[in-house]
Design an enzyme around this catalytic site. Structure first.
Site, short mmCIF file in Angstrom:
data_model
loop_
_atom_site.label_atom_id
_atom_site.label_comp_id
_atom_site.label_asym_id
_atom_site.label_seq_id
_atom_site.Cartn_x
_atom_site.Cartn_y
_atom_site.Cartn_z
N THR A 102 35.12 40.77 36.80
CA THR A 102 35.14 39.31 36.94
C THR A 102 33.76 38.69 37.10
O THR A 102 33.65 37.48 37.31
CB THR A 102 36.00 38.91 38.16
OG1 THR A 102 35.45 39.54 39.32
CG2 THR A 102 37.45 39.30 38.00
N THR A 122 42.20 34.15 32.03
CA THR A 122 41.23 33.18 32.53
C THR A 122 41.12 31.93 31.68
O THR A 122 41.38 31.97 30.47
CB THR A 122 39.84 33.85 32.60
OG1 THR A 122 38.85 32.89 32.95
CG2 THR A 122 39.44 34.44 31.25
N ASP A 123 40.67 30.86 32.31
CA ASP A 123 40.34 29.62 31.61
C ASP A 123 39.12 29.80 30.69
O ASP A 123 38.92 29.02 29.77
CB ASP A 123 40.04 28.51 32.64
CG ASP A 123 39.02 28.91 33.70
OD1 ASP A 123 38.83 30.12 33.93
OD2 ASP A 123 38.40 28.01 34.30
N LYS A 125 38.34 39.16 28.15
CA LYS A 125 39.65 38.75 28.70
C LYS A 125 40.60 38.34 27.58
O LYS A 125 41.80 38.61 27.63
CB LYS A 125 39.48 37.62 29.71
CG LYS A 125 38.76 38.00 31.00
CD LYS A 125 39.54 38.98 31.87
CE LYS A 125 40.81 38.38 32.44
NZ LYS A 125 41.51 39.37 33.32
N TYR A 159 32.55 37.84 29.14
CA TYR A 159 33.71 37.88 30.04
C TYR A 159 34.93 37.26 29.34
O TYR A 159 36.00 37.88 29.27
CB TYR A 159 33.39 37.13 31.34
CG TYR A 159 34.59 36.90 32.23
CD1 TYR A 159 35.20 37.94 32.91
CD2 TYR A 159 35.13 35.62 32.39
CE1 TYR A 159 36.32 37.73 33.72
CE2 TYR A 159 36.23 35.39 33.20
CZ TYR A 159 36.82 36.44 33.86
OH TYR A 159 37.93 36.23 34.64
N GLY A 185 41.12 43.31 45.11
CA GLY A 185 40.54 42.05 44.65
C GLY A 185 41.16 40.85 45.36
O GLY A 185 42.10 41.00 46.16
N ALA A 205 40.18 43.56 37.10
CA ALA A 205 39.34 42.97 36.05
C ALA A 205 37.88 43.04 36.43
O ALA A 205 37.54 43.10 37.62
CB ALA A 205 39.74 41.51 35.81
N LEU A 261 42.50 53.80 35.71
CA LEU A 261 43.30 52.95 34.81
C LEU A 261 42.84 53.09 33.36
O LEU A 261 43.59 52.75 32.44
CB LEU A 261 43.20 51.49 35.26
CG LEU A 261 43.81 51.15 36.61
CD1 LEU A 261 43.46 49.72 37.02
CD2 LEU A 261 45.32 51.35 36.60
N TRP A 307 38.95 29.46 38.49
CA TRP A 307 38.18 29.08 39.69
C TRP A 307 38.87 29.59 40.98
O TRP A 307 39.16 28.81 41.89
CB TRP A 307 38.02 27.56 39.74
CG TRP A 307 37.17 26.95 38.67
CD1 TRP A 307 36.98 27.42 37.40
CD2 TRP A 307 36.41 25.74 38.76
NE1 TRP A 307 36.14 26.58 36.70
CE2 TRP A 307 35.77 25.54 37.51
CE3 TRP A 307 36.20 24.81 39.77
CZ2 TRP A 307 34.96 24.45 37.27
CZ3 TRP A 307 35.40 23.72 39.52
CH2 TRP A 307 34.77 23.55 38.29
#
Ligand SMILES: NC(=O)c1ccc[n+]([C@@H]2O[C@H](COP(=O)([O-])OP(=O)(O)OC[C@H]3O[C@@H](n4cnc5c(N)ncnc54)[C@H](OP(=O)(O)O)[C@@H]3O)[C@@H](O)[C@H]2O)c1
Length: 297
Positions: free
Chosen positions: A67, A106-107, A134, A130, A15, A65, A42, A155
């Site tokens: 994403t 994440t935000d 998360k 998402y 990634g 992840a 995993l 971002w």
């Protein structure tokens, strides 16, 4: 005297962040292991147990992840498997091994209703699958291993995989103008800088027990809306003929997943605890554009 070898497991090595973790300048005594999906499942607790039994890992960094924010709306089971179940299994495995787990979040755990940058103690309320998956991963990591750090970022851009910078350059090369949303605000952040922070946190655990644990934000300094970010990307190329970038509202660009209007993050807690001061995203952007131009990737 030479330091003893120490093994660090990096998940998601293919990634954006994973690639930068593998490129980072680690001390010579560290051995990085980045198995692909075919080498280590995993999601398979027994496979993880065998993997951990075979190598005495000193730390794990989880950058794997699901994403794809829009796709996740239609692939909730896959998103939760990658973003919640894998972190929970890694938290168990690392707790049993007595080693730290450094995990990325994440935000998009926030609903974007705050008028300023989010801090770690702000309430969370994800708007989509998402973000919800998360958030479940964050909770599992923090509850599952007392030696854990969850690093929220936002971002993410780099010269690898798919991201906003590469998408803008691709679409911009094919069009004389493009429309970009100007009412969602966030903090563009370089995958290389995230990797550098993850490395610093990992080294704190390896060198200085007990190290700070818990939830931290890390983003590059400065903020932008997507329209401003797009303009900066074309400016950074230095090309004379770049497309017109026209600002539009979120309502004019409907997407499968709802995104927060404001997902700016404050990195102040990370700076206080780890002494890390982020550089501005525009400086990091120049490096990524230069790398893309050199065709290094
Ligand atoms: N991208 C963003 O803008 C953004 C924003 C905020 C936070 N983050 C967080 O930052 C972290 C790194 O993101 P990124 O942009 O580097 O991600 P990325 O480029 O999409 O890479 C995801 C990595 O996870 C692996 N992966 C996905 N599902 C998996 C599964 N079920 N089992 C094993 N491996 C799996 C992928 O492997 P394959 O190559 O095999 O697919 C890939 O190596 C993630 O935690 C993400 O949530 C990202």
């Amino acid at each position: 005297m030479a330091q003893l070898e120490a093994h660090v497991l990096i998940t998601g090595g293919t990634g954006q962040v994973g690639i930068e973790l593998l490129r980072a300048d680690w001390p010579a005594h560290l051995r990085l292991h980045a198995p692909g999906r075919s080498q280590l499942g995993l999601n398979d607790a027994q496979a993880l147990e065998r993997y951990f039994a075979a190598t005495p890992f000193a730390a794990v960094i989880n950058s794997a992840a699901h994403t794809a924010v829009d796709k996740a709306e239609d692939e909730a089971a896959d998103a939760f498997a990658a973003n919640a179940m894998i972190p929970a299994l890694l938290a168990d495995a690392t707790r049993v091994a007595g080693i730290p787990l450094i995990h990325i979040s994440t935000d998009y755990v926030s609903d974007g209703s705050k008028g300023e940058a989010y801090v770690e103690t702000d309430p969370v309320a994800p708007l989509g699958v998402y973000g919800a998956s998360k958030l479940a991963g964050e909770i599992a990591v923090l509850a599952g291993n007392p030696q854990s750090v969850v690093l929220r970022t936002a971002w993410v851009f780099s010269a690898h995989r798919t991201n906003f910078v590469k998408t803008m350059l691709r679409i911009g090369a094919q069009n004389s103008s493009l429309k970009v949303v100007n009412d969602q605000f966030g903090c563009p952040t370089s995958a290389a800088d995230i990797a550098s922070v993850l490395k610093a946190i990992t080294m704190r655990f390896l060198e200085d027990t007990p190290a700070p644990t818990g939830l931290y934000h890390f983003v590059n300094a400065g903020d932008a809306n997507w329209h401003q970010f797009a303009q900066a990307i074309f400016e950074a190329t230095g090309d004379i003929s770049t497309p017109d970038v026209i600002g539009i509202s979120t309502a004019e660009y409907p997407t499968r997943a709802t995104r927060p209007r404001n997902s700016r993050l404050s990195s102040a807690k990370l700076t206080d605890s780890f002494g890390i001061t982020p550089r501005h995203w525009s400086e990091a952007l120049l490096e990524v554009i230069a790398e893309l131009k050199q065709g290094k990737i």
